[in-house]
Design an enzyme around this catalytic site. Structure first.
Site, PDB file in Angstrom:
ATOM      1  N   ASN A 126      64.228  40.443  57.143  1.00 36.86           N
ATOM      2  CA  ASN A 126      64.761  39.855  58.377  1.00 36.86           C
ATOM      3  C   ASN A 126      66.268  40.056  58.477  1.00 36.86           C
ATOM      4  OD1 ASN A 126      62.140  38.954  58.708  1.00 36.86           O
ATOM      5  ND2 ASN A 126      62.753  36.980  59.498  1.00 36.86           N
TER       6      ASN A 126
ATOM      7  N   GLU B  18      66.744  43.414  59.585  1.00 37.51           N
ATOM      8  CA  GLU B  18      66.375  43.414  61.015  1.00 37.51           C
ATOM      9  C   GLU B  18      67.588  42.975  61.858  1.00 37.51           C
ATOM     10  OE1 GLU B  18      62.628  41.263  61.899  1.00 37.51           O
ATOM     11  OE2 GLU B  18      63.801  40.040  63.290  1.00 37.51           O
TER      12      GLU B  18
HETATM   13  C1  6PG Z   1      59.033  39.612  61.890  1.00 42.71           C
HETATM   14  C2  6PG Z   1      60.233  38.848  62.427  1.00 42.71           C
HETATM   15  C3  6PG Z   1      59.982  37.391  62.570  1.00 42.71           C
HETATM   16  C4  6PG Z   1      61.200  36.576  62.990  1.00 42.71           C
HETATM   17  C5  6PG Z   1      61.657  36.856  64.368  1.00 42.71           C
HETATM   18  C6  6PG Z   1      62.728  35.895  64.896  1.00 42.71           C
HETATM   19  O1  6PG Z   1      59.211  40.195  60.839  1.00 42.71           O
HETATM   20  O2  6PG Z   1      57.982  39.625  62.530  1.00 42.71           O
HETATM   21  O3  6PG Z   1      61.283  38.997  61.511  1.00 42.71           O
HETATM   22  O4  6PG Z   1      59.549  36.928  61.325  1.00 42.71           O
HETATM   23  O5  6PG Z   1      60.891  35.239  62.908  1.00 42.71           O
HETATM   24  O6  6PG Z   1      62.113  38.149  64.472  1.00 42.71           O
HETATM   25  O7  6PG Z   1      63.855  35.857  64.095  1.00 42.71           O
HETATM   26  P1  6PG Z   1      65.218  35.229  64.676  1.00 42.71           P
HETATM   27  O8  6PG Z   1      64.842  34.137  65.624  1.00 42.71           O
HETATM   28  O9  6PG Z   1      65.966  34.687  63.493  1.00 42.71           O
HETATM   29  O10 6PG Z   1      65.911  36.356  65.374  1.00 42.71           O
END
Ligand code: 6PG
Length: 490
Positions: free
Chosen positions: A195, A198
Site C-alpha cells: 500500500n 501504491e
Molecule cells: C488494495 C488497496 C486497498 C486500500 C485502498 C485505500 O490493495 O486493494 O491498497 O487495500 O485500502 O487502496 O487506501 P487509502 O484509503 O489509504 O488510499
C-alpha cells in the site's frame, strides 16, 4: 436439502459480507469450493443468498455463529473480512469458544502487522492456527482474482494453500499471485508495504499529470493519449491504465470529471504505517514518506487557498520542445519508480531481519505481479532480478535497473530542475533523485554533522584513519571537558 444435512460440508467459512467478503465468497464458489457465510447483521446472510449468491448451491448461510460453525469441515477454517482494529478481536472472541485445536482463523482485512503478530502468538497458545493475509485488488480483484499475501502460523498454510492459490490472480505465465509470505505479521507487513508503494506510484503519476497540465498546458484528452501510449511500454501497469481512463471520463455536462473533483486526498493509514515502520527501522523510505505528506498537504485546502493569495512564485512558462519534455517526464517517472521499489525492498529486508521473518523477495514480486493495485510489467523485472540473485542488496544495483536509471538520468534531472524553475511541486520525483544521488555518494556531509554533535554534546565521532567502532571526542572550544556522552541509540 435441510441445513443439518449440510453440516460439516463447507471447505471454508467467511464472516463479513461487505463487498470484499461477498466477492471472495463468489470467487471461491466459482472455483468449486463450498463456502459457509455469516454476518453480524444476520439479515445480510439471506440478502446475499437471495441476491448475489442466488443459484450457488455451494454457498451456505449460517444464521447464528453456532449454525455457521456447524457447517464447516474439520479442521475448520474461518476467514474474517471485517474492519481492521478491535472488530477483528471481537470476532476472534466470538468464534473461539466454538473451535477446537488445529482449527484456523484467517484475517483478510488491512490489519496493522503488530496486531497480527500478537493474535498469531495468542492463538497458538490455545492450539488455534492463525493467518493474517493481505488481499489486494479491490472489489474486482476479490471477485476475479486478487493478490493474496498470507503470513502467520506456518502450520496453517497447507490448510488453505489450495483455496487461496485457486482464487488468486495468475501471472501471464500462469503462476498464482499468492504464496506463503512468512511468520507472524509478515503477510500484513508486506501488504502494508504494498500500500505504501501504491501511495508512491499514485503520487508520481499525479506529479506527471500536474507537470503536463500546469507546465505544458495539456488538456485531459491530450494526457489521456500520453498515458495510453505509456501503458504500452515499460510503465505498463494498472495505475497507468486507470489514469488513462480517468482522464478521458466526462462529467454529466461533458467536461472532464477529473477537473471537477476537489483536490484533497483521503487516506486510511496504511501508507502512514509504512512511513512509521521505516522511521522505526531507520530505513530511508523517502518517496513513500513524501507521498503520505503530499496527501496531508492536499488536505489543507483552506490554508492553501489563503496562502496562494499571499505567497508568490515564478510565472515561468515552458518554452522548450513539449514532446521531448513529455518523454522526459516518462523517464523521470520510471526512474523514480525504481527508487521507490528499491526503498520498499530495503524496508522489507530490514523488517525481516529485525523480526526474524524469512521473506522470499522474488516471491513477493510475483504476488504483486498480478491482481493487486500496483500490478505491472515492471514487477516481472523485479522478480527476474531476485531470481538471478536472491541475496541482491539493493534493486538499484541490479544490471537491468542500473541500465534504466542510467538511461533515464538526464531526463530525470531536467524534469526536477524544470519543475523547480516553474514552481511546480514534485516532491516524489525530487526525493527519488536526491535519494539516488545520496545512495551513490561515497562521501556525504555527515562528517560535519558528527563534528557538530561532538561540539555541542560530546557525542563523539569515528575517524577515517582509524578502525570502525573506535570513538573520539575533541574539546572544540578549549573550555569543554574530556568526558564524552554515552553512545546509546534511540
Ligand atoms: C488494495 C488497496 C486497498 C486500500 C485502498 C485505500 O490493495 O486493494 O491498497 O487495500 O485500502 O487502496 O487506501 P487509502 O484509503 O489509504 O488510499
Amino acid at each position: 436439502m435441510e441445513q443439518s444435512d449440510k453440516n460439516q460440508t463447507a471447505d471454508i467459512g467467511l464472516i463479513g459480507l461487505a463487498v470484499m467478503g461477498q466477492n471472495l465468497v463468489l470467487n471461491m464458489a466459482d472455483n468449486g469450493f463450498t463456502v459457509a457465510v455469516f454476518n453480524r447483521t444476520v439479515s445480510k446472510v439471506d440478502d446475499f443468498l437471495n441476491d448475489a449468491a442466488k443459484g450457488y448451491e455451494n454457498v451456505l448461510g449460517g444464521h447464528s455463529i453456532e449454525e455457521f460453525i456447524a457447517l464447516l469441515k474439520r479442521p475448520r477454517k474461518v476467514m474474517l473480512m471485517v474492519k481492521a482494529g478491535n472488530v477483528v478481536d471481537q470476532f476472534i472472541d466470538l468464534v473461539l469458544p466454538h473451535l477446537e485445536q488445529g482449527d484456523l482463523i484467517i484475517d483478510g482485512g488491512n490489519s496493522h502487522f503488530p496486531d497480527t503478530t500478537r493474535r498469531t502468538k495468542h492463538l497458538a497458545e490455545k492450539g488455534i492456527l492463525y493467518i493474517g493475509t493481505g488481499v489486494s485488488g479491490g472489489e474486482e480483484g476479490a471477485r476475479r482474482g486478487p493478490s493474496i499475501m498470507p503470513g502467520g502460523n506456518p502450520k496453517a498454510w497447507p490448510l488453505v494453500k489450495d483455496i487461496f492459490q485457486a482464487i488468486a490472480a495468475k501471472t501471464p505465465d500462469g503462476d498464482a499471485c499468492c504464496d506463503w509470505v512468512g511468520e507472524e505479521g509478515a503477510g500484513h507487513y508486506i501488504k502494508m508495504v504494498h500500500n505504501g508503494i501504491e501511495y508512491g506510484d499514485m503520487q508520481l503519476i499525479c506529479e506527471a499529470y500536474q507537470l503536463m497540465k500546469d507546465g505544458l498546458g495539456m488538456t485531459p484528452d491530450e494526457m489521456h493519449h500520453v498515458f495510453a501510449e505509456w501503458n504500452t511500454g515499460e510503465l505498463d501497469s494498472y495505475l497507468i491504465e486507470i489514469t488513462r481512463d480517468i482522464l478521458q471520463f466526462k462529467d454529466e455536462d461533458g467536461t472532464p470529471l477529473v477537473e471537477n473533483i476537489l483536490d484533497t486526498a483521503g487516506q486510511k493509514g496504511t501508507g502512514k504505517w509504512t512511513g512509521i515502520s521505516a522511521l522505526d527501522l531507520g530505513v530511508p523510505v523517502t518517496l513513500i514518506g513524501e507521498a503520505v505528506f503530499s496527501r496531508c498537504l492536499s488536505a489543507m485546502k483552506d490554508e492553501r487557498v489563503q496562502a496562494s493569495k499571499l505567497l508568490t512564485g515564478p510565472k515561468a512558462a515552458f518554452s522548450g520542445d513539449k514532446t521531448a519534455f513529455v518523454e522526459d517526464i516518462r523517464r523521470a517517472l520510471l526512474a523514480s519508480k525504481i527508487v521507490s521499489y528499491a526503498q520498499g525492498y530495503m524496508l522489507m529486508r530490514e523488517a525481516a531481519q529485525e523480526m526474524g521473518w524469512h521473506l522470499n523477495f522474488g516471491g513477493i514480486a510475483l504476488m504483486w505481479r498480478g491482481g493487486c493495485i500496483i500490478r505491472s510489467v515492471f514487477l516481472g523485472k523485479i522478480k527476474a532480478a531476485f531470481d538471478k540473485n536472491p541475496s541482491l542488496t539493493n534493486l538499484l544495483l541490479d544490471d537491468y535497473f542500473r541500465e534504466v536509471t542510467g538511461r533515464c538520468q538526464d531526463s530525470w534531472r531536467r524534469v526536477v530542475a524544470q519543475s523547480v524553475t516553474m514552481g511546480i511541486p514534485v516532491p516524489a520525483f525530487a526525493t527519488a533523485l536526491t535519494f539516488f544521488d545520496g545512495y551513490r555518494s561515497e562521501r556525504l556531509p555527515a562528517n560535519l554533522l558528527q563534528a557538530q554533535r561532538d561540539y555541542f554534546g560530546a557525542h563523539t565521532y569515528e575517524r577515517i584513519n582509524k578502525p570502525r567502532g573506535e570513538f573520539f571526542h575533541t574539546n572544540w572550544t578549549g573550555t569543554g571537558g574530556k568526558t564524552s556522552a554515552s553512545t546509546y541509540q534511540v
